[in-house]
Design a protein around this motif. Structure first.
Motif, PDB file in Angstrom:
ATOM      1  N   THR A  52       0.854  -1.186   0.000  1.00 45.47           N
ATOM      2  CA  THR A  52       0.000   0.000   0.000  1.00 45.47           C
ATOM      3  C   THR A  52       0.888   1.233   0.000  1.00 45.47           C
ATOM      4  O   THR A  52       1.696   1.422   0.906  1.00 45.47           O
ATOM      5  N   LEU A  53       0.738   2.071  -1.025  1.00 45.53           N
ATOM      6  CA  LEU A  53       1.586   3.246  -1.196  1.00 45.53           C
ATOM      7  C   LEU A  53       0.737   4.489  -1.372  1.00 45.53           C
ATOM      8  O   LEU A  53      -0.360   4.447  -1.940  1.00 45.53           O
ATOM      9  N   THR A  54       1.256   5.607  -0.896  1.00 45.76           N
ATOM     10  CA  THR A  54       0.668   6.910  -1.180  1.00 45.76           C
ATOM     11  C   THR A  54       1.356   7.456  -2.424  1.00 45.76           C
ATOM     12  O   THR A  54       2.570   7.712  -2.420  1.00 45.76           O
ATOM     13  N   LEU A  55       0.595   7.622  -3.495  1.00 47.61           N
ATOM     14  CA  LEU A  55       1.149   7.994  -4.790  1.00 47.61           C
ATOM     15  C   LEU A  55       0.744   9.416  -5.159  1.00 47.61           C
ATOM     16  O   LEU A  55      -0.360   9.863  -4.842  1.00 47.61           O
ATOM     17  N   PRO A  56       1.631  10.151  -5.841  1.00 46.22           N
ATOM     18  CA  PRO A  56       1.305  11.531  -6.228  1.00 46.22           C
ATOM     19  C   PRO A  56       0.336  11.575  -7.396  1.00 46.22           C
ATOM     20  O   PRO A  56       0.354  10.726  -8.282  1.00 46.22           O
ATOM     21  N   LEU A  57      -0.536  12.560  -7.389  1.00 48.77           N
ATOM     22  CA  LEU A  57      -1.443  12.829  -8.498  1.00 48.77           C
ATOM     23  C   LEU A  57      -0.949  14.059  -9.239  1.00 48.77           C
ATOM     24  O   LEU A  57      -0.750  15.113  -8.635  1.00 48.77           O
ATOM     25  N   HIS A  58      -0.754  13.915 -10.538  1.00 48.43           N
ATOM     26  CA  HIS A  58      -0.253  15.040 -11.321  1.00 48.43           C
ATOM     27  C   HIS A  58      -1.003  15.122 -12.636  1.00 48.43           C
ATOM     28  O   HIS A  58      -0.436  15.238 -13.715  1.00 48.43           O
ATOM     29  N   SER A  59      -2.304  14.978 -12.549  1.00 51.99           N
ATOM     30  CA  SER A  59      -3.144  15.042 -13.736  1.00 51.99           C
ATOM     31  C   SER A  59      -4.089  16.221 -13.609  1.00 51.99           C
ATOM     32  O   SER A  59      -3.759  17.233 -12.996  1.00 51.99           O
ATOM     33  N   SER A  60      -5.269  16.126 -14.183  1.00 54.88           N
ATOM     34  CA  SER A  60      -6.236  17.212 -14.075  1.00 54.88           C
ATOM     35  C   SER A  60      -6.659  17.375 -12.621  1.00 54.88           C
ATOM     36  O   SER A  60      -6.642  16.423 -11.848  1.00 54.88           O
ATOM     37  N   PRO A  61      -7.018  18.573 -12.219  1.00 59.33           N
ATOM     38  CA  PRO A  61      -7.369  18.818 -10.827  1.00 59.33           C
ATOM     39  C   PRO A  61      -8.476  17.885 -10.337  1.00 59.33           C
ATOM     40  O   PRO A  61      -9.448  17.630 -11.030  1.00 59.33           O
TER      41      PRO A  61
END
Length: 206
Positions: A52-61
């Motif tokens: 289980t990982l916390t992943l960055p979001l770098h797409s549309s808001p």
């Protein structure tokens, strides 16, 4: 005059007694052993899965709705559970964990060795300066490199599971604490060298 000086010296209270030094050494050793065990367990879990990982979001808001008090917000990360990580990304996370643990061990070693020298009342020595400076360099390099590897791995995983859409780059934050602390320790090593020279200069005056 000499008797007065001896009385004053005998009446001085040490900021760190031998008992305190032994306690610090014990805490540092226990912390090093415990964190190493946890780090190894985490590395094994990274390869074994699920992870289980916390992943960055770098797409549309990603804007949540229904917030009170006129607040606005945006999701910048997501928590994902992956049954089995790709080998390359798992290796990056493992190396990030190793480097992070190395930085922790550098701090623990610094506390242990300085407490040991305080216990022996021989703090301002060339070896002490070398210990502080070396631990500072290891902390700065290992702590910073570990964060970079971790950020790269998590961003690559986010792209593989399509969490980042079509965007490039990664948005993971960088914690400058290990870098700054390492630089400070290197500067303190210089202070130790200065203290050693000052001690030598004043040895013949006492």
């Amino acid at each position: 005059m000499e008797q007065i000086g001896n009385r004053l010296q005998s009446g001085q209270r040490k900021m760190v007694s031998r008992t305190d030094a032994v306690a610090i050494m014990a805490v540092a050793a226990i912390a090093a052993a415990a964190t190493t065990f946890l780090a190894i367990a985490g590395i094994i879990a990274t390869f074994a899965g699920p992870v289980t990982l916390t992943l960055p979001l770098h797409s549309s808001p990603q804007d949540p709705t229904g917030l009170e008090l006129g607040a606005t917000a945006r999701f910048t990360a997501m928590e994902a559970t992956i049954p089995a990580l790709p080998s390359d990304e798992a290796a990056l996370l493992a190396w990030a964990g190793v480097l992070g643990q190395v930085s922790v061990l550098a701090v623990a070693a610094l506390l242990f060795l300085l407490a040991l020298r305080l216990r022996g009342e021989n703090l301002f020595t060339p070896a002490s300066a070398w210990i502080v400076g070396s631990c500072g360099v290891v902390l700065a390099l290992a702590g910073s490199a570990g964060q970079v590897l971790d950020a790269v791995a998590r961003t690559r995983i986010a792209r593989l599971i399509a969490a980042n859409g079509q965007s490039d780059g990664f948005t993971a934050s960088f914690n400058f604490t290990p870098l700054v602390a390492g630089v400070v320790l290197v500067l303190i090593a210089g202070v130790f060298q200065f203290g050693r020279r000052l001690q030598k200069d004043t040895e013949g005056l006492v």
